[in-house]
Design a protein around this motif. Structure first.
Motif, short mmCIF file in Angstrom:
data_model
loop_
_atom_site.label_atom_id
_atom_site.label_comp_id
_atom_site.label_asym_id
_atom_site.label_seq_id
_atom_site.Cartn_x
_atom_site.Cartn_y
_atom_site.Cartn_z
N THR A 79 0.83 -1.21 0.00
CA THR A 79 0.00 0.00 0.00
C THR A 79 0.86 1.26 0.00
O THR A 79 0.51 2.25 -0.64
CB THR A 79 -0.95 0.01 1.21
OG1 THR A 79 -0.19 -0.12 2.42
CG2 THR A 79 -1.94 -1.14 1.12
N PHE A 111 -6.74 -1.41 -0.50
CA PHE A 111 -6.21 -2.73 -0.88
C PHE A 111 -7.25 -3.81 -0.67
O PHE A 111 -7.49 -4.64 -1.55
CB PHE A 111 -4.95 -3.04 -0.07
CG PHE A 111 -4.37 -4.41 -0.36
CD1 PHE A 111 -3.38 -4.57 -1.32
CD2 PHE A 111 -4.81 -5.54 0.34
CE1 PHE A 111 -2.86 -5.83 -1.60
CE2 PHE A 111 -4.30 -6.79 0.07
CZ PHE A 111 -3.32 -6.94 -0.90
N ARG A 118 -4.73 1.34 3.17
CA ARG A 118 -4.84 -0.10 3.41
C ARG A 118 -6.26 -0.60 3.10
O ARG A 118 -6.45 -1.69 2.55
CB ARG A 118 -4.47 -0.41 4.86
CG ARG A 118 -4.27 -1.90 5.15
CD ARG A 118 -3.89 -2.11 6.61
NE ARG A 118 -3.64 -3.51 6.89
CZ ARG A 118 -2.45 -4.09 6.82
NH1 ARG A 118 -1.39 -3.38 6.45
NH2 ARG A 118 -2.29 -5.38 7.11
#
Length: 218
Positions: A60, A70, A67
């Motif tokens: 990331t 992701f 995050r």
């Protein structure tokens, strides 16, 4: 685990059970762009450190995304690699589909297209080999060989006489294909593509076609 005397579990990779496997549908361009950022970030990191040591936070940070972003696209690190492998195999499938549909005796050029595809993705091929993720690649080989044989069945057999036999064929081809590809990548693609494709076709094509024809007459 199955209890004794229970019937053997059917392979989930049987062509009969994988006919619905199709390439991922095209997504929103913004989603595709973010996924590409994540894939590129992971490949970049793999050039610098061991795959096993790379964390989600590393990906990331390199991709410059949150995050949470992701996890909107992938559940785990391995899924990023699988996404790329699927892309490679989907391109291969699109290239060979016409050859399979055209004749029950497909053109041997299919072997050339297989190795050519991985050479076209040489960066990833080398990184995947160095990362020792053969369990992921072989599993994908199984899925896509199953899908390819499934297309052949739909076009030329309709109902196979022995699906269990085909499951063994798929496992054999997946392992053999990966080991040959692994040696070729490890040699930096030094062995001529034409000679490798011819060898691969000579080793596999007669037996595979014999089994498939037996599925029709069995």
């Amino acid at each position: 685990m199955s209890q004794k005397s229970s019937p053997a579990k059917k392979s989930s990779l049987s062509p009969v059970n994988t006919l619905t496997n199709t390439p991922s549908e095209k997504s929103d361009p913004r989603i595709e762009r973010t996924r590409r950022q994540i894939v590129d970030a992971l490949l970049s990191l793999m050039e610098q450190q061991s795959y096993q040591k790379i964390k989600i936070s590393d990906i990331t940070n390199r991709a410059d995304i949150a995050r949470q972003t992701f996890y909107l696209h992938f559940k785990r690190k391995d899924d990023v690699l699988l996404d790329y492998i699927d892309e490679v195999f989907d391109e291969f499938y699109q290239d060979i589909a016409g050859h399979i549909e055209a004749s029950p005796d497909p053109d041997p050029v299919i072997s050339t297209l297989l190795f050519e595809q991985w050479k076209n993705h040489a960066r990833f091929s080398k990184l995947a080999l160095a990362a020792d993720i053969q369990h992921l690649v072989i599993r994908r080989f199984q899925n896509y060989i199953s899908r390819t044989i499934g297309l052949y069945i739909r076009c030329h057999i309709k109902t196979p006489s022995d699906p269990d036999e085909l499951a063994y064929v798929i496992d054999y081809l997946a392992g053999a294909s990966w080991m040959i590809l692994r040696r070729w990548v490890d040699s930096d693609f030094s062995y001529p593509l034409e000679k490798l494709s011819s060898l691969y076709s000579e080793l596999n094509r007669p037996g595979l076609l014999s089994v498939l024809q037996r599925q029709i007459s069995g």
